[in-house]
Design a protein around this motif. Structure first.
Motif, PDB file in Angstrom:
ATOM      1  N   PRO A 176     -86.021  69.759  51.007  1.00 33.67           N
ATOM      2  CA  PRO A 176     -87.369  68.305  51.238  1.00 33.67           C
ATOM      3  C   PRO A 176     -88.889  68.836  51.455  1.00 33.67           C
ATOM      4  N   TRP A 177     -89.030  68.987  49.652  1.00 42.75           N
ATOM      5  CA  TRP A 177     -90.659  68.448  49.419  1.00 42.75           C
ATOM      6  C   TRP A 177     -90.693  67.301  49.410  1.00 42.75           C
ATOM      7  N   GLN A 178     -91.972  66.991  50.072  1.00 42.68           N
ATOM      8  CA  GLN A 178     -92.770  66.075  50.466  1.00 42.68           C
ATOM      9  C   GLN A 178     -91.506  64.969  51.438  1.00 42.68           C
ATOM     10  N   GLY A 179     -90.600  65.674  51.952  1.00 47.31           N
ATOM     11  CA  GLY A 179     -89.829  64.606  52.765  1.00 47.31           C
ATOM     12  C   GLY A 179     -89.141  64.404  52.153  1.00 47.31           C
ATOM     13  N   ALA A 180     -88.588  64.442  51.220  1.00 47.91           N
ATOM     14  CA  ALA A 180     -87.694  64.153  49.940  1.00 47.91           C
ATOM     15  C   ALA A 180     -86.584  64.670  49.325  1.00 47.91           C
ATOM     16  N   PRO A 181     -85.866  65.099  49.316  1.00 53.67           N
ATOM     17  CA  PRO A 181     -84.573  66.461  48.770  1.00 53.67           C
ATOM     18  C   PRO A 181     -84.025  65.909  47.785  1.00 53.67           C
ATOM     19  N   ASP A 182     -83.509  64.028  47.881  1.00 49.52           N
ATOM     20  CA  ASP A 182     -82.549  63.876  46.891  1.00 49.52           C
ATOM     21  C   ASP A 182     -83.567  63.766  45.764  1.00 49.52           C
ATOM     22  N   TYR A 183     -85.619  63.759  45.627  1.00 49.07           N
ATOM     23  CA  TYR A 183     -85.889  63.557  44.225  1.00 49.07           C
ATOM     24  C   TYR A 183     -86.180  64.880  43.639  1.00 49.07           C
ATOM     25  N   PHE A 184     -86.148  65.946  44.208  1.00 47.00           N
ATOM     26  CA  PHE A 184     -86.243  67.540  44.082  1.00 47.00           C
ATOM     27  C   PHE A 184     -85.975  67.301  42.802  1.00 47.00           C
TER      28      PHE A 184
END
Length: 331
Positions: A176-184
């Motif tokens: 969850p980098w910057q709250g966006a795990p799907d973009y990791f």
């Protein structure tokens, strides 16, 4: 003078220059003057890391890196940031070295410095990742460009574990980098794309073949990484760049996107080498000034990101410019 503890840390953590070279990594690169120059990039990172892991005073690391030629200096800051991030993550250590570096002498190299944080992430257990990103709210590019740390993580893994991450096309678990795990994973692929440029010694054919072995849904991000590396680090002449653009085919907009990001990073550091000027012209049909203006005109503030990270929104705006240009040419 380095301390005994600093020397021990350097021996434990720092790779040798030979081990990061193309032959040392076993990459299929034919040695030339151009590839030797490209090989200096990971070696400059190692030098910066060796100096940083000794935990010198900030003024000393700044003085050391000032002796590195301008073209390679940002890579030295990558290595120093990697070292400071590891030191900050160690138990009972300070927690402010990286912040002081990036708000001080490393600020003009902040794009590459984020990548250095990613290099440290590749050597730290995931539970410590929540500690690696300092508060850099004074910077206009934080936290938007902190996704370059994930890019750096992907580059590191592809460069040092090529069989698994490139040949076997391994994908890490989301984070969850910057709250966006799907973009990791997408940001990781952008770093893997940069690594492909080095792994194939700036050879357009080899890099393109490597991309095409990946599933279609991963190729766009890989191409943007290649465009960034080809422009920022260089490694080939006009003919090679033209071949690279042709090889990108339908992914030209992503290739050009990476090139624009590279130019933005180069102009922010106040030094744009000749190879970067050539690459942005060939890959984007833009001058350095026009590419910088495009990046500045499309920049996204941190508050604009919601379901899609602000970093990706910025990328989409730049990519749209080249999609529109392609439509005009087709018409």
């Amino acid at each position: 003078m380095p301390t005994l503890m600093g020397v021990l840390r350097r021996r434990v953590f720092a790779p040798s220059l030979e081990s990061v070279g193309f032959a040392g990594r076993g990459f299929p690169v034919t040695p030339t003057a151009a590839t030797a120059r490209l090989e200096m990039v990971p070696q400059a990172v190692v030098c910066g890391f060796e100096w940083g892991i000794e935990a010198p005073p900030l003024w000393e690391i700044e003085r050391r890196l000032a002796m590195v030629e301008p073209e390679q200096r940002g890579f030295g800051y990558e290595g120093a940031t990697m070292a400071f991030t590891i030191l900050d993550a160690m138990p009972l250590g300070r927690r402010d070295r990286t912040r002081e570096l990036l708000l001080g002498p490393g600020h003009e190299h902040i794009f590459l410095a984020y990548i250095g944080i990613g290099f440290a992430m590749a050597r730290l257990p995931r539970p410590l990742w929540k500690q690696v990103l300092p508060d850099l709210s004074e910077s206009p590019y934080h936290p938007t460009m902190s996704w370059l740390a994930v890019d750096g993580y992907g580059f590191d893994r592809a460069y040092f574990d090529t069989r698994r991450w490139v040949d076997e096309q391994y994908q890490p678990a989301p984070y969850p980098w910057q709250g966006a795990p799907d973009y990791f994973r997408r940001a990781v692929d952008q770093g893997i794309g940069r690594a492909l440029w080095f792994i194939h010694g700036a050879g357009a054919a080899g890099a393109a073949e490597a991309v095409n072995r990946f599933p279609e849904h991963r190729r766009a991000d890989l191409w943007s990484g290649i465009g960034l590396a080809a422009t920022f680090a260089g490694g080939c002449d006009r003919a090679g760049l033209s071949a690279l653009r042709k090889s990108a085919g339908e992914h030209h907009a992503e290739l050009a996107l990476g090139s624009v990001f590279a130019i933005k990073a180069r102009t922010y550091s106040s030094f744009v080498p000749r190879h970067s000027r050539l690459a942005v012209t060939v890959l984007t049909d833009l001058t350095v000034d026009a590419a910088t203006e495009l990046a500045d005109r499309t920049v996204v503030g941190p508050a604009e990101g919601d379901a899609v990270p602000a970093y990706e929104l910025w990328r989409q705006r730049i990519r749209a410019h080249f999609g529109t240009a392609q439509q005009r040419l087709a018409g």
